[in-house]
Write a protein that holds these residues in place. Sequence first.
Motif, short mmCIF file in Angstrom:
data_model
loop_
_atom_site.label_atom_id
_atom_site.label_comp_id
_atom_site.label_asym_id
_atom_site.label_seq_id
_atom_site.Cartn_x
_atom_site.Cartn_y
_atom_site.Cartn_z
N THR A 51 -6.01 30.76 -3.35
CA THR A 51 -4.70 30.49 -2.79
C THR A 51 -3.96 31.81 -2.58
O THR A 51 -4.07 32.72 -3.39
CB THR A 51 -3.87 29.57 -3.71
OG1 THR A 51 -2.56 29.43 -3.18
CG2 THR A 51 -3.79 30.14 -5.11
N GLY A 52 -3.22 31.88 -1.52
CA GLY A 52 -2.48 33.11 -1.23
C GLY A 52 -1.04 33.06 -1.68
O GLY A 52 -0.25 33.96 -1.35
N HIS A 53 -0.68 32.05 -2.46
CA HIS A 53 0.71 31.89 -2.88
C HIS A 53 0.91 32.35 -4.31
O HIS A 53 0.04 32.12 -5.17
CB HIS A 53 1.14 30.42 -2.75
CG HIS A 53 1.17 29.90 -1.35
ND1 HIS A 53 2.22 30.12 -0.49
CD2 HIS A 53 0.26 29.18 -0.65
CE1 HIS A 53 1.97 29.55 0.67
NE2 HIS A 53 0.78 28.97 0.60
N ASP A 54 2.05 32.97 -4.55
CA ASP A 54 2.46 33.31 -5.91
C ASP A 54 2.86 32.01 -6.62
O ASP A 54 3.69 31.25 -6.09
CB ASP A 54 3.64 34.26 -5.86
CG ASP A 54 4.07 34.76 -7.24
OD1 ASP A 54 3.80 34.05 -8.23
OD2 ASP A 54 4.68 35.84 -7.32
N LEU A 77 10.83 22.84 -6.88
CA LEU A 77 11.46 24.12 -6.54
C LEU A 77 10.80 24.79 -5.34
O LEU A 77 11.06 25.95 -5.06
CB LEU A 77 11.42 25.06 -7.75
CG LEU A 77 12.19 24.60 -8.99
CD1 LEU A 77 12.00 25.58 -10.13
CD2 LEU A 77 13.67 24.42 -8.67
N GLY A 78 9.97 24.07 -4.65
CA GLY A 78 9.32 24.60 -3.46
C GLY A 78 8.12 25.50 -3.76
O GLY A 78 7.64 26.20 -2.88
N ARG A 79 7.62 25.49 -4.99
CA ARG A 79 6.47 26.33 -5.34
C ARG A 79 5.16 25.62 -5.00
O ARG A 79 5.05 24.40 -5.13
CB ARG A 79 6.52 26.68 -6.83
CG ARG A 79 7.74 27.51 -7.21
CD ARG A 79 7.86 27.69 -8.72
NE ARG A 79 8.10 26.43 -9.41
CZ ARG A 79 8.49 26.34 -10.67
NH1 ARG A 79 8.69 27.43 -11.38
NH2 ARG A 79 8.68 25.16 -11.23
N ASP A 80 4.18 26.39 -4.58
CA ASP A 80 2.90 25.83 -4.16
C ASP A 80 2.19 25.20 -5.36
O ASP A 80 1.87 25.87 -6.35
CB ASP A 80 2.03 26.93 -3.55
CG ASP A 80 0.70 26.39 -3.05
OD1 ASP A 80 0.70 25.63 -2.07
OD2 ASP A 80 -0.33 26.73 -3.65
N LEU A 81 1.88 23.91 -5.25
CA LEU A 81 1.28 23.19 -6.36
C LEU A 81 -0.16 23.62 -6.64
O LEU A 81 -0.59 23.70 -7.79
CB LEU A 81 1.32 21.68 -6.10
CG LEU A 81 2.53 20.92 -6.64
CD1 LEU A 81 2.44 19.45 -6.26
CD2 LEU A 81 2.64 21.08 -8.14
N LEU A 82 -0.91 23.89 -5.58
CA LEU A 82 -2.29 24.32 -5.77
C LEU A 82 -2.34 25.61 -6.58
O LEU A 82 -3.13 25.75 -7.52
CB LEU A 82 -2.98 24.52 -4.43
CG LEU A 82 -4.42 25.07 -4.49
CD1 LEU A 82 -5.32 24.12 -5.27
CD2 LEU A 82 -4.97 25.31 -3.09
N SER A 83 -1.49 26.56 -6.24
CA SER A 83 -1.46 27.83 -6.95
C SER A 83 -1.06 27.62 -8.41
O SER A 83 -1.65 28.19 -9.32
CB SER A 83 -0.48 28.78 -6.27
OG SER A 83 -0.41 30.01 -6.95
N ARG A 84 -0.07 26.77 -8.65
CA ARG A 84 0.40 26.54 -10.02
C ARG A 84 -0.66 25.82 -10.85
O ARG A 84 -0.85 26.14 -12.03
CB ARG A 84 1.72 25.77 -10.00
CG ARG A 84 2.88 26.61 -9.48
CD ARG A 84 4.21 25.90 -9.63
NE ARG A 84 4.59 25.67 -11.02
CZ ARG A 84 5.04 26.61 -11.84
NH1 ARG A 84 5.16 27.87 -11.44
NH2 ARG A 84 5.38 26.30 -13.07
#
Length: 286
Positions: A51-54, A77-84
């Motif tokens: 994933t390219g998201h923080d 909060l708009g954060r990428d779930l896959l990354s988390r």
Amino acid sequence: MTALTAPAPARSARAAVRNRHLAGLLTARGLTGLALVGTIALAGLLAPLLTGHDPDAQGPLALAGPSAEHPLGTDDLGRDLLSRVLHGITTDLALTFGAVPVGALTGCSLALLAATHRWADTAVQRAFDLVLAFPGLILALAVTAVLGPGRWPVFIVIALAEIPLFGRQLRSGILVQREREYALAARVGGASRARVLLRHVLPNAVDPLVVQTAVALSVGVFIEGAMSFLGLGVRPPEPTLGSILSQSVGYLATHPTFAAAPLAVTTALVLGFTLIAEALNRGIRR
């Protein structure tokens, strides 16, 4: 004299147990468990590449559904779930694989101490009873009340929960093995109590701990998830599977996909370790 001191039959029996461990892992049940745990662990290790998201970067699209940019959607909060979720896997496994060996070594050391003298055995057993008297949640609350939420309380609770389990497992094995013929022969041959314990009895008593380790890893994942779910574990914004599940509770009715990924990964991890433990246990019984 050689026949008295060389525990060849015991070594053959130990080798047979290890072969049965391997045979158990190579069954469909064992291979399925290894595949589940291995796939999830590899995904966590490769999180920065997948994933390219923080995982902590907030975005404008809160609770968005799956899309090309966010395959699992976003959280509140708009954060990428896959990354988390992927980074949460790394956190969970790091804590579990770190704490379980500490608990295992401590429990086994206490079991060895208990095997040396009757008074030591009594003291160690009462210490195990004290830890087992506290349910996991109460133990987590007590540790968190002293240290506050964070990584260390999770680590300590997992380790403490495993100490009496490994200790009693090894103690039972020692009690059985030191009455076997090879141990008696070694004592008759002039071996000291410490040598009989460490050289002959201990190597034959540790094989069941392999199964216990697989069970302990599944328990460790569960403890971390429960503590983070209740807000007693790793502090936000660092992601863990339990904390993501906790955040999703308020949106189950409107956005059920929010909880789907962390719940599925946690279930798969626990199932994988459980299948490995069952495969190892069935291998011993063959």
